[in-house]
Design a protein around this motif. Structure first.
Motif, PDB file in Angstrom:
ATOM      1  N   ARG A 185      -6.105  11.788  -4.850  1.00 59.15           N
ATOM      2  CA  ARG A 185      -7.153  10.976  -4.220  1.00 59.15           C
ATOM      3  C   ARG A 185      -6.753   9.504  -4.196  1.00 59.15           C
ATOM      4  NH1 ARG A 185     -10.566  14.381  -7.695  1.00 59.15           N
ATOM      5  NH2 ARG A 185     -11.451  16.054  -6.440  1.00 59.15           N
ATOM      6  N   ASP A 186      -6.131   9.020  -5.284  1.00 67.34           N
ATOM      7  CA  ASP A 186      -5.655   7.632  -5.284  1.00 67.34           C
ATOM      8  C   ASP A 186      -4.601   7.416  -4.209  1.00 67.34           C
ATOM      9  OD1 ASP A 186      -7.343   7.178  -7.362  1.00 67.34           O
ATOM     10  OD2 ASP A 186      -5.810   7.360  -8.928  1.00 67.34           O
ATOM     11  N   GLU A 236     -16.170  10.334  -2.371  1.00 73.29           N
ATOM     12  CA  GLU A 236     -15.926  10.559  -3.796  1.00 73.29           C
ATOM     13  C   GLU A 236     -17.215  10.955  -4.510  1.00 73.29           C
ATOM     14  OE1 GLU A 236     -13.074  10.376  -5.785  1.00 73.29           O
ATOM     15  OE2 GLU A 236     -12.136  10.527  -3.827  1.00 73.29           O
ATOM     16  N   GLU A 261       0.825  -1.205   0.000  1.00 73.62           N
ATOM     17  CA  GLU A 261       0.000   0.000   0.000  1.00 73.62           C
ATOM     18  C   GLU A 261       0.862   1.258   0.000  1.00 73.62           C
ATOM     19  OE1 GLU A 261      -0.292  -2.490   2.010  1.00 73.62           O
ATOM     20  OE2 GLU A 261      -2.232  -3.430   1.577  1.00 73.62           O
ATOM     21  N   GLU A 294      -6.892  13.760  -9.151  1.00 76.46           N
ATOM     22  CA  GLU A 294      -7.282  12.349  -9.184  1.00 76.46           C
ATOM     23  C   GLU A 294      -6.171  11.470  -8.627  1.00 76.46           C
ATOM     24  OE1 GLU A 294      -9.792   9.230  -9.640  1.00 76.46           O
ATOM     25  OE2 GLU A 294     -10.229  11.363  -9.931  1.00 76.46           O
ATOM     26  N   ALA A 295      -4.900  11.799  -8.974  1.00 80.17           N
ATOM     27  CA  ALA A 295      -3.785  11.029  -8.432  1.00 80.17           C
ATOM     28  C   ALA A 295      -3.652  11.231  -6.925  1.00 80.17           C
ATOM     29  CB  ALA A 295      -2.484  11.438  -9.141  1.00 80.17           C
ATOM     30  N   ALA A 327       1.225   6.848  -6.804  1.00 78.48           N
ATOM     31  CA  ALA A 327       0.151   7.811  -7.065  1.00 78.48           C
ATOM     32  C   ALA A 327       0.641   9.248  -6.887  1.00 78.48           C
ATOM     33  CB  ALA A 327      -1.041   7.527  -6.152  1.00 78.48           C
ATOM     34  N   ARG A 342      -6.240   7.290  -0.861  1.00 81.05           N
ATOM     35  CA  ARG A 342      -6.940   6.023  -0.700  1.00 81.05           C
ATOM     36  C   ARG A 342      -5.952   4.896  -0.328  1.00 81.05           C
ATOM     37  NH1 ARG A 342      -8.754   5.748  -5.354  1.00 81.05           N
ATOM     38  NH2 ARG A 342     -10.726   6.841  -5.005  1.00 81.05           N
ATOM     39  N   SER A 343      -4.810   4.852  -1.031  1.00 81.21           N
ATOM     40  CA  SER A 343      -3.803   3.835  -0.719  1.00 81.21           C
ATOM     41  C   SER A 343      -3.219   4.042   0.668  1.00 81.21           C
ATOM     42  CB  SER A 343      -2.690   3.875  -1.773  1.00 81.21           C
ATOM     43  OG  SER A 343      -3.202   3.618  -3.058  1.00 81.21           O
ATOM     44  N   ARG A 389     -13.810   1.608   2.991  1.00 84.62           N
ATOM     45  CA  ARG A 389     -14.005   1.787   1.551  1.00 84.62           C
ATOM     46  C   ARG A 389     -15.367   2.422   1.262  1.00 84.62           C
ATOM     47  NH1 ARG A 389     -10.572  -0.611  -1.922  1.00 84.62           N
ATOM     48  NH2 ARG A 389      -8.998  -2.019  -1.062  1.00 84.62           N
ATOM     49  N   ASP A 397       2.054   1.806  -3.471  1.00 83.49           N
ATOM     50  CA  ASP A 397       0.971   2.372  -4.289  1.00 83.49           C
ATOM     51  C   ASP A 397       0.788   3.858  -4.003  1.00 83.49           C
ATOM     52  OD1 ASP A 397       0.606  -0.125  -5.302  1.00 83.49           O
ATOM     53  OD2 ASP A 397      -1.098  -0.642  -4.000  1.00 83.49           O
ATOM     54  N   THR A 398       0.943   4.233  -2.739  1.00 85.15           N
ATOM     55  CA  THR A 398       0.819   5.647  -2.379  1.00 85.15           C
ATOM     56  C   THR A 398       1.890   6.483  -3.061  1.00 85.15           C
ATOM     57  OG1 THR A 398      -0.111   5.016  -0.224  1.00 85.15           O
ATOM     58  CG2 THR A 398       0.701   7.275  -0.460  1.00 85.15           C
TER      59      THR A 398
END
Length: 901
Positions: free
Chosen positions: A813-814, A875, A771, A810-811, A778, A817-818, A868, A774-775
């Motif tokens: 927010r991703d 969102e 995770e 958008e990135a 992003a 989320r991660s 989630r 992924d963060t």
């Protein structure tokens, strides 16, 4: 095959006989008419049988094709000779041949062309109708044309035979209707096996592309009597400036005026035609006094060295008043004082100018003994040392007549580093003239050492390179530095290296005796001292606190020494990085000791500071330095140093949001909010471009940057959701934080936001988990999108900037989320159950102590499914708030929800 050949021969003989018959018919039409009987020939087709009248079009095309074959075979030699003649004329061969060779070639080509035409006329045959019919009939099955022209010879009185003959004729007529004219055979391989026609055509095409038809006019000069007419008095001349000036060559016959402006060193060439003495030259521009050629010589050549007169005397002569344009010497000057760059290289701009361009240049850098403070090791007379001579950098492309370049070189290890120097620039042009600047006094700017021990060693190295006679004195000073190493050296290895250097130097001094230290030994000790000073200044220190202290000490020393703004900015950035490393180390230490601490235990007098507070303090220090208030900046730096040494990072109570993940999440949320504000403002600016009559920040469909008529929410830095300043109250003395966010351009604010995102990315936790990876990916995408948005804003492309800003949000927010998933994974990990045991027990049971069905079996919190769901709801609210089709009241309500949660 033999039968076919005989048939072809028969057809050929038959065609020739028909040709002779048609010729006879043309000579005696009455006789021919009596022989043809009842068949009448249509008009325009003499010799064509009336029964073939439906095939007249195919027969005419076939006849034209045969005629083209005959013409091509008869006249290709004449066409080849004609192409060769035209190619020679268009290329201009006549301009290079003597008159005799020209006329001989012309006669030979003319006779060849005449012979080829006569040969072609003799071999040209007009195709007859009989030959045309036979040629077309060969292309048809069953020879239907010949069948149509035949008559019934047997059984004419028999009705059945006559009917059969009629049906046969009808079938042949129908088959003849399908006839198509055959393509002509234009192959000449048998007639021209060497391909002469292709060579002639190729030469003609080359002349057509690269020659000129205007050369035909030059042939008139070759006519008889023309050369005699040209012998009369005439002249031509050229004025050729020096090559380095870049000026064009002038044809004097095209200069009808009486005045000429000529560059110095230009060459004049004159040619006189006609009887010698008809034209003479009189000039006063060359300055020649001896060995003068005759004024009536057919060719004159001289160089213009002064103003004067050039006169051609005689029929058709001309006179010019010449003004000499002198070639001025080049000039060079210093544009600014030398400065040390980030890597320690000296950068010194200079300006050069010349009327035709500078070819080369040098700078001489010599020691300014009068400006040097001769004390300590510099009190002795220096060893002889040649000045520094460097070639000046000149523009590789572009104009060298006037330019500004930067002299760059690294003198960090030079014996004269940071000493006062005299800079003398010299430039030279293509004519060999030189220009020199006045001596410019400035230090030999290079890197400086701010670590006290490193600075002391560099000073001894400078004294050793100043003069080898300082070697005994340097051994005494180095011995004092190694007397009590514990208080001076942070690393014992550095102390041992200095001891080794000292022993080598003492050995060399003892061996040298009265002769003094040798130059190779001097260079060896100087190199060893340099390496040691670099290690002391930039050596890798594992302890983050020690590195931070060193960065603070170096910055404080730089402020006291009056370092340049660039050096101070570099040291300030080093302090920021060292502080971040120290805070991360404290955080790791706090995480390791969290199990042994009582969650409720807290110091009574604890000052809580976030990373944003620390950054604000360092920004304040840098601001004071930029304003020149060094005393206040140094005092603030000491307070910051004391606070950092006494700092202790605590884990914080559960649910208070003091964990690294909570802080990172808060920072990313703030970055997302500011990015949204920048996007809104860019959108409003885009609207204003299409509505220039609107007020600043407003348009017909826009509420303004800050909500227009009191509505909406501001996203600008320094503004809270209610529109009030969020920078804090003014401190003592009435000085508050500067409100500079609104004065900056959108591109600058986008760049600052990207830098802030990079800082947050460097401090992200969960680096090894999937995770966490992924963060980071992003946030990398968000950083690239922000960079592209910044470029678009600087170019004024608002539409492109909006697209890139949307990608950045958008990135972000991703990434959030991660990061939330990584936090949920950490909270549910078995190793974290002990830290939050009390909270876990409270979450796993209800107020009466019974089991909670919603809790997990391990007693942990952080239901990932619920997280989630919450994120999806958030969102959906963001999506609906950006829908312009919804009502204004609904969008304002959704925006207030986002601001609150």
């Amino acid at each position: 095959m033999a039968i076919h050949d005989r048939q072809g021969s028969s057809d050929t003989n038959r065609a020739e006989q028909q040709d002779r018959a048609e010729t006879a018919s043309a000579e005696n039409p009455a006789r021919a008419a009596g022989k043809t009987g009842q068949h009448r020939t249509p008009f325009g087709a003499a010799g064509l049988d009336a029964r073939l009248w439906p095939l007249r079009r195919q027969l005419w095309l076939t006849r034209i094709g045969l005629l083209s074959e005959q013409i091509l075979r008869a006249f290709w030699p004449a066409a080849s000779v004609l192409f060769l003649s035209l190619a020679a004329v268009m290329i201009g061969v006549a301009d290079f041949l003597p008159i005799e060779a020209f006329w001989a070639g012309s006669v030979a080509l003319g006779l060849s062309l005449l012979a080829a035409i006569i040969w072609g006329l003799r071999n040209l045959r007009w195709p007859s109708w009989q030959r045309t019919q036979d040629h077309l009939d060969k292309t048809l099955k069953g020879r239907p044309i010949a069948a149509l022209l035949d008559d019934q010879a047997i059984g004419r009185g028999d009705a059945a035979s006559s009917e059969l003959w009629r049906l046969h004729q009808a079938r042949m007529a129908k088959r003849a209707q399908a006839a198509n004219a055959p393509a002509p055979n234009l192959r000449l391989a048998a007639a021209d096996p060497f391909g002469i026609r292709f060579m002639a055509l190729t030469l003609f095409l080359v002349a057509l592309l690269f020659g000129s038809i205007l050369h035909v006019g030059n042939l008139r000069q070759m006519a008889p009597g023309t050369q005699q007419a040209q012998i009369g008095p005439t002249w031509e001349g050229w004025l050729e400036p020096p090559h380095y000036t870049g000026l064009p060559v002038l044809y004097l016959a095209d200069q009808p005026g009486s005045r000429l402006n000529v560059a110095a060193g230009s060459t004049v060439t004159l040619r006189f035609y006609g009887e010698i003495g008809d034209l003479t030259l009189a000039e006063t521009v060359s300055g020649r006094t001896d060995a003068l050629p005759s004024a009536a010589d057919p060719e004159q050549r001289f160089e213009v060295t002064q103003s004067g007169v050039i006169e051609i005397q005689g029929p058709g002569g001309h006179s010019w008043q010449v003004t000499l344009l002198p070639d001025t010497p080049p000039q060079v000057s210093v544009a600014a004082e030398p400065e040390a760059s980030v890597d320690g290289s000296m950068e010194m701009p200079f300006t050069g100018q010349d009327d035709y361009g500078i070819e080369r240049g040098q700078v001489t850098i010599d020691l300014d003994l009068l400006a040097l403070e001769r004390s300590h090791g510099l009190a002795a007379d220096p060893d002889p040392r040649a000045p520094i001579v460097l070639d000046l950098p000149l523009p590789l492309t572009g104009d060298r007549r006037e330019f500004t370049e930067v002299l760059t070189d690294n003198f960090a290890q030079h014996p004269w580093a940071n000493m006062p120097m005299v800079y003398t620039f010299m430039v030279e042009d293509a004519a060999g003239q030189t220009g020199q600047s006045a001596g410019f006094g400035a230090p030999l700017a290079t890197r400086r050492f701010f670590d006290p021990m490193a600075a002391a060693i560099i000073e001894q190295r400078r004294d050793l390179l100043w003069t080898r006679a300082n070697a005994p004195r340097i051994t005494q000073i180095l011995r004092t530095l190694t007397h009590r190493p514990k208080d001076l050296f942070r690393d014992s290895g550095d102390y041992l290296r200095l001891r080794a250097i000292l022993r080598r130097l003492e050995t060399y001094v003892t061996q040298a005796g009265a002769d003094g230290l040798q130059e190779p030994q001097q260079e060896e000790i100087a190199a060893a001292l340099w390496d040691l000073a670099i290690e002391l200044e930039e050596g890798d220190i594992g302890d983050a606190l020690e590195r931070m202290r060193r960065a603070q000490d170096r910055l404080s020393q730089a402020m006291r020494d009056g370092a340049s703004e660039q050096e101070i900015a570099e040291l300030m950035q080093e302090l920021r990085e060292a502080t971040q490393d120290y805070l991360r180390q404290l955080q790791r230490q706090a995480d390791a000791e969290a199990e042994d601490l009582d969650p409720g235990e807290r110091a009574e007098n604890t000052l809580e500071l976030s990373q944003d507070d620390l950054q604000a303090m360092m920004d304040r220090i840098q601001e004071l330095m930029e304003q020149g208030r060094m005393a206040e900046a140094e005092q603030a730096l000491r307070e910051f140093q004391q606070m950092m040494e006494n700092m202790q990072v605590t884990q914080g109570q559960p649910g208070q949001g003091n964990s690294p993940g909570d802080q990172a999440m808060q920072g990313l949320a703030e970055t997302l909010r500011e990015q949204q504000g920048l996007s809104d403002q860019a959108f409003r600016d885009l609207q204003e471009q299409f509505n220039p009559n609107a007020q600043s920040g407003e348009s017909s469909q826009n509420e303004g940057r800050n909500g227009g008529q009191g509505r909406g929410q501001s996203h600008e830095p320094g503004q809270s959701p209610d529109g009030q300043s969020a920078e804090g109250q003014e401190g003592e003395g009435g000085q508050g934080a500067p409100q500079s966010g609104q004065q900056q351009s959108l591109a600058d604010r986008q760049q600052q936001l990207r830098d802030e995102l990079q800082r947050q990315q460097d401090g992200l936790p969960f680096g090894s988990s999937p995770e966490g990876q992924d963060t980071r990916e992003a946030l990398d995408r968000a950083g690239r999108a922000m960079e592209n948005a910044e470029d678009a804003l600087r170019q004024g492309d608002m539409a492109e900037a909006l697209d890139r800003q949307s990608e950045a949000m958008e990135a972000l927010r991703d990434g959030m989320r991660s990061l939330g998933e990584a936090m949920a994974q950490q909270e549910s990990a078995p190793g974290n159950q002990g830290q939050n045991s009390q909270q876990s027990r409270s979450e796993s049971t209800d107020p009466l102590g019974r089991g909670n069905r919603g809790a997990s079996q391990g007693g942990t919190i952080g239901d990932e499914q619920a997280y989630r769901r919450a994120w999806d709801l958030l969102e959906d609210i963001r999506r609906r708030s950006g829908d312009q089709n919804r009502s204004e009241s609904e969008r304002n309500y959704l925006q207030r929800l986002l601001d609150r949660f």
